[in-house]
Design a protein around this motif. Structure first.
Motif, PDB file in Angstrom:
ATOM      1  N   GLU A 163       0.803  -1.227   0.000  1.00  0.00           N
ATOM      2  CA  GLU A 163       0.000   0.000   0.000  1.00  0.00           C
ATOM      3  C   GLU A 163       0.832   1.271   0.000  1.00  0.00           C
ATOM      4  O   GLU A 163       0.272   2.356  -0.116  1.00  0.00           O
ATOM      5  N   ASP A 164       2.139   1.171   0.124  1.00  0.00           N
ATOM      6  CA  ASP A 164       2.958   2.353   0.370  1.00  0.00           C
ATOM      7  C   ASP A 164       3.504   3.020  -0.883  1.00  0.00           C
ATOM      8  O   ASP A 164       4.472   3.767  -0.819  1.00  0.00           O
ATOM      9  N   ALA A 165       2.885   2.796  -2.046  1.00  0.00           N
ATOM     10  CA  ALA A 165       3.358   3.418  -3.276  1.00  0.00           C
ATOM     11  C   ALA A 165       2.166   3.640  -4.204  1.00  0.00           C
ATOM     12  O   ALA A 165       1.100   3.074  -4.015  1.00  0.00           O
ATOM     13  N   GLU A 166       2.380   4.456  -5.219  1.00  0.00           N
ATOM     14  CA  GLU A 166       1.335   4.774  -6.200  1.00  0.00           C
ATOM     15  C   GLU A 166       1.695   4.139  -7.543  1.00  0.00           C
ATOM     16  O   GLU A 166       2.866   4.007  -7.889  1.00  0.00           O
ATOM     17  N   ALA A 167       0.682   3.786  -8.307  1.00  0.00           N
ATOM     18  CA  ALA A 167       0.885   3.108  -9.592  1.00  0.00           C
ATOM     19  C   ALA A 167       1.475   4.032 -10.653  1.00  0.00           C
ATOM     20  O   ALA A 167       1.143   5.217 -10.714  1.00  0.00           O
ATOM     21  N   LEU A 168       2.323   3.470 -11.480  1.00  0.00           N
ATOM     22  CA  LEU A 168       2.839   4.159 -12.663  1.00  0.00           C
ATOM     23  C   LEU A 168       1.774   4.057 -13.750  1.00  0.00           C
ATOM     24  O   LEU A 168       1.222   2.986 -13.995  1.00  0.00           O
ATOM     25  N   GLY A 169       1.483   5.161 -14.393  1.00  0.00           N
ATOM     26  CA  GLY A 169       0.480   5.183 -15.451  1.00  0.00           C
ATOM     27  C   GLY A 169       1.107   5.380 -16.820  1.00  0.00           C
ATOM     28  O   GLY A 169       2.276   5.772 -16.944  1.00  0.00           O
ATOM     29  N   PHE A 170       0.314   5.092 -17.849  1.00  0.00           N
ATOM     30  CA  PHE A 170       0.754   5.295 -19.229  1.00  0.00           C
ATOM     31  C   PHE A 170      -0.441   5.807 -20.015  1.00  0.00           C
ATOM     32  O   PHE A 170      -1.503   5.180 -20.037  1.00  0.00           O
ATOM     33  N   TRP A 171      -0.272   6.989 -20.659  1.00  0.00           N
ATOM     34  CA  TRP A 171      -1.363   7.639 -21.375  1.00  0.00           C
ATOM     35  C   TRP A 171      -0.768   8.459 -22.515  1.00  0.00           C
ATOM     36  O   TRP A 171       0.188   9.199 -22.307  1.00  0.00           O
ATOM     37  N   ARG A 172      -1.324   8.298 -23.695  1.00  0.00           N
ATOM     38  CA  ARG A 172      -0.856   9.011 -24.891  1.00  0.00           C
ATOM     39  C   ARG A 172       0.656   8.874 -25.076  1.00  0.00           C
ATOM     40  O   ARG A 172       1.364   9.841 -25.324  1.00  0.00           O
ATOM     41  N   SER A 173       1.122   7.639 -24.891  1.00  0.00           N
ATOM     42  CA  SER A 173       2.525   7.268 -25.096  1.00  0.00           C
ATOM     43  C   SER A 173       3.485   7.956 -24.131  1.00  0.00           C
ATOM     44  O   SER A 173       4.656   8.148 -24.442  1.00  0.00           O
ATOM     45  N   ARG A 174       2.973   8.317 -22.965  1.00  0.00           N
ATOM     46  CA  ARG A 174       3.817   8.946 -21.948  1.00  0.00           C
ATOM     47  C   ARG A 174       3.538   8.317 -20.588  1.00  0.00           C
ATOM     48  O   ARG A 174       2.413   7.932 -20.284  1.00  0.00           O
ATOM     49  N   PHE A 175       4.576   8.248 -19.767  1.00  0.00           N
ATOM     50  CA  PHE A 175       4.409   7.793 -18.400  1.00  0.00           C
ATOM     51  C   PHE A 175       3.834   8.929 -17.566  1.00  0.00           C
ATOM     52  O   PHE A 175       4.068  10.104 -17.847  1.00  0.00           O
ATOM     53  N   GLY A 176       3.092   8.568 -16.537  1.00  0.00           N
ATOM     54  CA  GLY A 176       2.509   9.579 -15.669  1.00  0.00           C
ATOM     55  C   GLY A 176       1.985   8.945 -14.406  1.00  0.00           C
ATOM     56  O   GLY A 176       2.373   7.837 -14.035  1.00  0.00           O
TER      57      GLY A 176
END
Length: 181
Positions: free
Chosen positions: A161-174
């Protein structure tokens, strides 16, 4: 004296012209509008570890516990992932963007170099600091165009629970941001 109408007709904004269904680049741009998480999928085959970055991961079923991801039929690692009998999925946290990039290119030795890993009883590797992980036996391969959909039955899993997910949108990490309730 000229007569002017009291109000000019208001024209509704016109939607953009649809992209050509024949243009692969436009199709990829449309698909990139769907935000995903980012994972690293690994397998152990013929004495070697194999790994790749993947954002097509999804849950399929709670009972039995099934997950899926897809792999290009032209991928150099296709045989390892489809013949090894299983795979492990590591869900990446925001702090692991560099690892996502590392597993996206290069040979297998350079992909795994310097990455903290834990070998499972299945012999598959998972990322030590993953936000969540799933160790899976191959359940089914589905032929789907230029990809195979790989379905696995989850044999072991964990999360933190101690971290946030890495996202991917429009060919960019976020990152994902929760909206107010």
């Amino acid at each position: 004296m000229r007569h002017m109408p009291d109000a000019m007709p208001v024209m509704a904004p016109q939607p953009p012209a649809p992209a050509s269904v024949q243009d692969p680049a436009e199709y990829r741009k449309a698909l990139s509008c769907f935000a995903t998480g980012v994972t690293v999928v690994t397998a152990h085959w013929q004495g070697q570890d194999w790994g790749m970055t993947c954002n097509s991961f999804a849950s399929v079923s709670l009972e039995p516990r099934l997950v899926l991801w897809s792999i290009r039929k032209a991928a150099s690692s296709l045989e390892a992932f489809t013949q090894s009998g299983g795979f492990a999925v590591s869900v990446l946290s925001q702090e692991q963007e560099a690892i996502a990039r590392q597993f996206a290119t290069g040979d297998m030795a350079s992909r795994f170099a310097g990455v903290p890993l834990q070998r499972q009883a299945s012999q598959r590797q998972r990322l030590s600091d993953a936000l969540a992980w799933f160790d899976c036996e191959l359940h089914q391969l589905v032929d789907a165009g230029d990809h195979h959909i790989v379905i696995g039955q989850v044999k072991a899993f964990g999360w933190r629970e101690d971290a946030e997910a890495l996202g991917f949108w429009r060919s960019r990490f976020g990152q994902f941001e929760a909206l107010p309730a």
